[in-house]
Scaffold this motif. Structure first.
Motif, PDB file in Angstrom:
ATOM      1  N   PRO A 277       0.947  -1.316  -0.177  1.00  0.00           N
ATOM      2  CA  PRO A 277       0.122  -0.043  -0.025  1.00  0.00           C
ATOM      3  C   PRO A 277       0.972   1.211   0.069  1.00  0.00           C
ATOM      4  O   PRO A 277       1.937   1.512   0.698  1.00  0.00           O
ATOM      5  CB  PRO A 277      -0.820  -0.065   1.464  1.00  0.00           C
ATOM      6  CG  PRO A 277      -0.699  -1.527   1.638  1.00  0.00           C
ATOM      7  CD  PRO A 277       0.291  -2.396   1.194  1.00  0.00           C
ATOM      8  N   GLY A 278       0.534   1.948  -1.098  1.00  0.00           N
ATOM      9  CA  GLY A 278       1.198   3.506  -1.104  1.00  0.00           C
ATOM     10  C   GLY A 278       2.662   3.193  -1.635  1.00  0.00           C
ATOM     11  O   GLY A 278       3.383   4.193  -1.823  1.00  0.00           O
ATOM     12  N   ARG A 279       2.895   2.175  -2.308  1.00  0.00           N
ATOM     13  CA  ARG A 279       4.374   2.023  -2.878  1.00  0.00           C
ATOM     14  C   ARG A 279       4.384   1.706  -4.367  1.00  0.00           C
ATOM     15  O   ARG A 279       5.139   1.129  -4.897  1.00  0.00           O
ATOM     16  CB  ARG A 279       5.086   0.905  -2.306  1.00  0.00           C
ATOM     17  CG  ARG A 279       5.344   1.191  -0.929  1.00  0.00           C
ATOM     18  CD  ARG A 279       6.455   2.202  -0.742  1.00  0.00           C
ATOM     19  NE  ARG A 279       7.123   2.320   0.762  1.00  0.00           N
ATOM     20  CZ  ARG A 279       8.188   2.981   0.885  1.00  0.00           C
ATOM     21  NH1 ARG A 279       9.002   3.597   0.097  1.00  0.00           N
ATOM     22  NH2 ARG A 279       8.613   2.903   2.084  1.00  0.00           N
ATOM     23  N   GLU A 280       3.018   2.249  -4.808  1.00  0.00           N
ATOM     24  CA  GLU A 280       3.058   2.179  -6.209  1.00  0.00           C
ATOM     25  C   GLU A 280       4.021   2.896  -6.942  1.00  0.00           C
ATOM     26  O   GLU A 280       4.410   3.977  -6.593  1.00  0.00           O
ATOM     27  CB  GLU A 280       1.490   2.739  -6.914  1.00  0.00           C
ATOM     28  CG  GLU A 280       0.386   1.773  -6.533  1.00  0.00           C
ATOM     29  CD  GLU A 280      -0.116   2.247  -4.933  1.00  0.00           C
ATOM     30  OE1 GLU A 280       0.491   3.336  -4.299  1.00  0.00           O
ATOM     31  OE2 GLU A 280      -1.326   1.847  -4.778  1.00  0.00           O
ATOM     32  N   CYS A 281       4.577   2.660  -8.299  1.00  0.00           N
ATOM     33  CA  CYS A 281       5.756   3.377  -8.855  1.00  0.00           C
ATOM     34  C   CYS A 281       4.908   4.610  -9.504  1.00  0.00           C
ATOM     35  O   CYS A 281       4.178   4.648 -10.467  1.00  0.00           O
ATOM     36  CB  CYS A 281       6.231   2.418 -10.023  1.00  0.00           C
ATOM     37  SG  CYS A 281       7.561   3.302 -11.006  1.00  0.00           S
ATOM     38  N   VAL A 282       5.438   5.734  -8.900  1.00  0.00           N
ATOM     39  CA  VAL A 282       4.948   7.198  -9.396  1.00  0.00           C
ATOM     40  C   VAL A 282       5.086   7.307 -10.887  1.00  0.00           C
ATOM     41  O   VAL A 282       4.485   7.873 -11.684  1.00  0.00           O
ATOM     42  CB  VAL A 282       5.406   8.182  -8.612  1.00  0.00           C
ATOM     43  CG1 VAL A 282       5.238   9.584  -9.084  1.00  0.00           C
ATOM     44  CG2 VAL A 282       5.028   7.920  -7.075  1.00  0.00           C
ATOM     45  N   HIS A 283       6.183   7.002 -11.372  1.00  0.00           N
ATOM     46  CA  HIS A 283       6.771   7.325 -12.631  1.00  0.00           C
ATOM     47  C   HIS A 283       6.080   6.453 -13.624  1.00  0.00           C
ATOM     48  O   HIS A 283       5.308   7.074 -14.601  1.00  0.00           O
ATOM     49  CB  HIS A 283       8.284   6.733 -12.939  1.00  0.00           C
ATOM     50  CG  HIS A 283       8.820   7.190 -14.109  1.00  0.00           C
ATOM     51  ND1 HIS A 283       9.420   8.461 -14.307  1.00  0.00           N
ATOM     52  CD2 HIS A 283       9.237   6.509 -15.375  1.00  0.00           C
ATOM     53  CE1 HIS A 283       9.675   8.630 -15.444  1.00  0.00           C
ATOM     54  NE2 HIS A 283       9.624   7.254 -16.180  1.00  0.00           N
ATOM     55  N   ASN A 284       5.751   5.033 -13.325  1.00  0.00           N
ATOM     56  CA  ASN A 284       4.886   4.454 -14.275  1.00  0.00           C
ATOM     57  C   ASN A 284       3.554   4.763 -14.213  1.00  0.00           C
ATOM     58  O   ASN A 284       2.931   4.847 -15.549  1.00  0.00           O
ATOM     59  CB  ASN A 284       5.145   3.010 -13.967  1.00  0.00           C
ATOM     60  CG  ASN A 284       6.311   2.252 -14.490  1.00  0.00           C
ATOM     61  OD1 ASN A 284       7.170   2.783 -15.206  1.00  0.00           O
ATOM     62  ND2 ASN A 284       6.823   1.172 -14.099  1.00  0.00           N
ATOM     63  N   LYS A 285       2.943   5.313 -13.141  1.00  0.00           N
ATOM     64  CA  LYS A 285       1.585   5.400 -12.898  1.00  0.00           C
ATOM     65  C   LYS A 285       1.541   6.970 -13.792  1.00  0.00           C
ATOM     66  O   LYS A 285       0.534   7.163 -14.558  1.00  0.00           O
ATOM     67  CB  LYS A 285       1.247   5.764 -11.616  1.00  0.00           C
ATOM     68  CG  LYS A 285       0.465   4.590 -10.997  1.00  0.00           C
ATOM     69  CD  LYS A 285       0.206   4.816  -9.535  1.00  0.00           C
ATOM     70  CE  LYS A 285      -1.284   5.335  -9.677  1.00  0.00           C
ATOM     71  NZ  LYS A 285      -2.200   5.480  -8.420  1.00  0.00           N
ATOM     72  N   GLY A 286       2.386   7.656 -13.939  1.00  0.00           N
ATOM     73  CA  GLY A 286       2.591   9.107 -14.677  1.00  0.00           C
ATOM     74  C   GLY A 286       2.344   8.699 -15.933  1.00  0.00           C
ATOM     75  O   GLY A 286       1.584   9.411 -17.133  1.00  0.00           O
ATOM     76  N   TYR A 287       2.934   7.576 -16.491  1.00  0.00           N
ATOM     77  CA  TYR A 287       2.971   7.338 -18.033  1.00  0.00           C
ATOM     78  C   TYR A 287       1.437   6.667 -18.229  1.00  0.00           C
ATOM     79  O   TYR A 287       0.808   7.395 -19.297  1.00  0.00           O
ATOM     80  CB  TYR A 287       3.704   6.061 -18.378  1.00  0.00           C
ATOM     81  CG  TYR A 287       5.145   6.341 -18.582  1.00  0.00           C
ATOM     82  CD1 TYR A 287       5.517   7.507 -19.318  1.00  0.00           C
ATOM     83  CD2 TYR A 287       6.090   5.463 -18.387  1.00  0.00           C
ATOM     84  CE1 TYR A 287       6.869   7.726 -19.487  1.00  0.00           C
ATOM     85  CE2 TYR A 287       7.349   5.688 -18.436  1.00  0.00           C
ATOM     86  CZ  TYR A 287       7.920   6.802 -18.946  1.00  0.00           C
ATOM     87  OH  TYR A 287       9.207   6.943 -19.245  1.00  0.00           O
ATOM     88  N   TRP A 288       0.836   5.950 -17.229  1.00  0.00           N
ATOM     89  CA  TRP A 288      -0.440   5.459 -17.340  1.00  0.00           C
ATOM     90  C   TRP A 288      -1.520   6.495 -17.495  1.00  0.00           C
ATOM     91  O   TRP A 288      -2.745   6.470 -18.004  1.00  0.00           O
ATOM     92  CB  TRP A 288      -0.832   4.303 -16.759  1.00  0.00           C
ATOM     93  CG  TRP A 288       0.208   3.414 -17.084  1.00  0.00           C
ATOM     94  CD1 TRP A 288       0.463   2.958 -18.064  1.00  0.00           C
ATOM     95  CD2 TRP A 288       0.687   2.508 -16.072  1.00  0.00           C
ATOM     96  NE1 TRP A 288       1.266   1.760 -18.303  1.00  0.00           N
ATOM     97  CE2 TRP A 288       1.710   1.560 -16.919  1.00  0.00           C
ATOM     98  CE3 TRP A 288       0.931   2.498 -14.773  1.00  0.00           C
ATOM     99  CZ2 TRP A 288       2.404   0.508 -16.208  1.00  0.00           C
ATOM    100  CZ3 TRP A 288       1.842   1.391 -14.093  1.00  0.00           C
ATOM    101  CH2 TRP A 288       2.606   0.566 -14.789  1.00  0.00           C
ATOM    102  N   LEU A 289      -1.474   7.559 -16.640  1.00  0.00           N
ATOM    103  CA  LEU A 289      -2.322   8.579 -16.594  1.00  0.00           C
ATOM    104  C   LEU A 289      -2.305   9.920 -17.416  1.00  0.00           C
ATOM    105  O   LEU A 289      -2.786  10.904 -17.133  1.00  0.00           O
ATOM    106  CB  LEU A 289      -2.269   9.152 -15.146  1.00  0.00           C
ATOM    107  CG  LEU A 289      -2.672   7.938 -13.917  1.00  0.00           C
ATOM    108  CD1 LEU A 289      -2.418   8.384 -12.654  1.00  0.00           C
ATOM    109  CD2 LEU A 289      -4.177   7.824 -13.877  1.00  0.00           C
TER     110      LEU A 289
END
Length: 418
Positions: A277-289
């Motif tokens: 929890p809370g450790r999702e990859c910010v960088h990769n989520k940025g790509y997807w968002l």
């Protein structure tokens, strides 16, 4: 009030000790002189990119939420090179105080000195390429490390203060059985990393695996239900071609990954990514968002300001560019401005990779049109087929792939190409 735009950085390091059998990334071995020349040029490009983002010769007005130093194998560089790169980033871009800064690393290239230098430079996340804990599978892949070397790298990373570590795993490997994959997964979870990326092997054109397996496709078909051959004698000089797991075995690995990691407290937040929890990859989520990202270095791709472009893949051309030529953007090629339709398509087929799916309100803020006016018919069809669902109401309505939809995501996401 419109949300302030943010930026992600990707820095490409193309160097590897040796190319893995499955790898189609832009990477190769190089001598120390070439590495030094490359880092010098990379630092210049970082400085120029920071200035270009505002046109004021100052730090970018777009705060950087994440930076990812990838490759290749960035950890194959001397740690002083990584420090120089990080200093250039900090001098020319505005990093948010909580920005996620990741470096990719492979066992066999890490030392305590390197890891301490990474932390001192501001890197706060490590992505370790393991792929498998099985020695025979590592040999078949052409990896340069053993399981014990991986364990030592992981131990050194924790000792250096890394509290956010990802481990990359692969399934459906040559000679791999369900049992050996399950063993790898168990070994990794016992280490309690914060994040696990688990991908099925895809044999890409242009790789040694592609040549070997395409040439012997008929022979592989003849193996029938044979799942595994002895690969204990595989060497770098004489890699034995062993069969890939069949489709049924591959699906079994895929479903077990979801179930086992969920049981162990890892949330599946994207098709192939799991985290505490809370450790999702910010960088990769940025790509997807759909966050703008700027790629710097050989072959690095960007999508910023509605334009897609990439740096040349020609090393000699890249190294020969003058500061003036870099400032004029002559390192870029394949420039393409996205149409509004292409932006919508990208928003949908990237956003739906996330298990949270896409928020209708985000679509409408970005494009100024009701999401159902564009995709209502497709939503209806996919909901009838049990591939997508809507949760929430009004402004909070959200479209997500169902479990079945995630299982066949490639087919489902293709539906959103208008």
């Amino acid at each position: 009030m419109e949300k302030k735009k943010t930026l992600e950085l990707y820095i490409h390091i193309p160097f590897c000790v040796k190319k893995c059998q499955y790898c189609d990334f832009l990477s190769f071995a190089a001598d120390e002189e070439t590495k030094q020349r490359y880092v010098d040029q990379l630092v210049k490009e970082i400085g120029i990119c920071g200035k270009r983002m505002t046109g004021q010769g100052a730090k970018t007005s777009f705060p950087v939420i994440s930076a990812f130093i990838g490759g290749g194998t960035p950890s194959s560089l001397d740690h002083r090179h990584i420090t120089s790169i990080m200093n250039a980033i900090k001098e020319n871009f505005t990093l948010l105080p909580n920005a996620e800064i990741t470096i990719e690393a492979n066992p066999g290239t890490l030392t305590a000195d390197k890891l301490h230098a990474y932390r001192a430079a501001g890197i706060n996340r490590l992505s370790l390429g393991l792929q498998s804990a099985n020695p025979s599978e590592l040999k078949a892949l052409g990896r340069i490390h053993t399981w014990n070397e991986f364990l030592e790298s992981f131990r050194l990373a924790r000792a250096a203060g890394f509290e956010n570590i990802n481990i990359d795993l692969m399934s459906a490997l040559p000679g791999q059985s369900f049992e050996s994959y399950a063993d790898t997964l168990e070994c990794v979870v016992l280490l309690e990393p914060e994040h696990i990326s688990a991908y099925s092997l895809i044999i890409e054109e242009g790789t040694p695996f592609y040549e070997k397996y395409s040439l012997m496709e008929e022979e592989i078909r003849k193996y029938g239900a044979v799942r595994q051959k002895d690969v204990s004698n595989v060497t770098e000089e004489s890699p034995e071609l062993v069969p890939l797991p069949d489709e049924e075995e591959e699906r079994r690995m895929y479903h077990y990954t979801k179930e086992y990691l969920a049981e162990k407290g890892y949330h599946r937040y994207e098709i192939s990514n799991y985290s505490r929890p809370g450790r999702e990859c910010v960088h990769n989520k940025g790509y997807w968002l759909g966050t703008d990202y700027l790629g710097i270095g050989l072959g690095a791709a960007s999508l910023a300001g509605g334009e897609r472009f990439s740096v040349t893949r020609d090393m000699e051309r890249y190294l020969a560019l003058t500061v003036e030529e870099l400032a004029a953007g002559l390192q870029y090629e394949n420039r393409e401005s996205l149409t509004e339709q292409e932006k919508m398509e990208e928003f949908m087929f990237l956003g739906l990779r996330l298990t949270d799916g896409v928020l209708a309100r985000d679509f409408e803020i970005r494009f100024g049109i009701n999401i159902e006016k564009i995709y209502g018919e497709i939503f209806g069809k996919l909901m009838e087929e049990g591939l997508i669902r809507m949760t929430g109401t009004g402004e909070e309505r959200r479209y997500q792939l169902t479990g079945f939809g995630l299982d066949v995501s490639n087919c489902v996401l293709a539906e959103f190409l208008l």
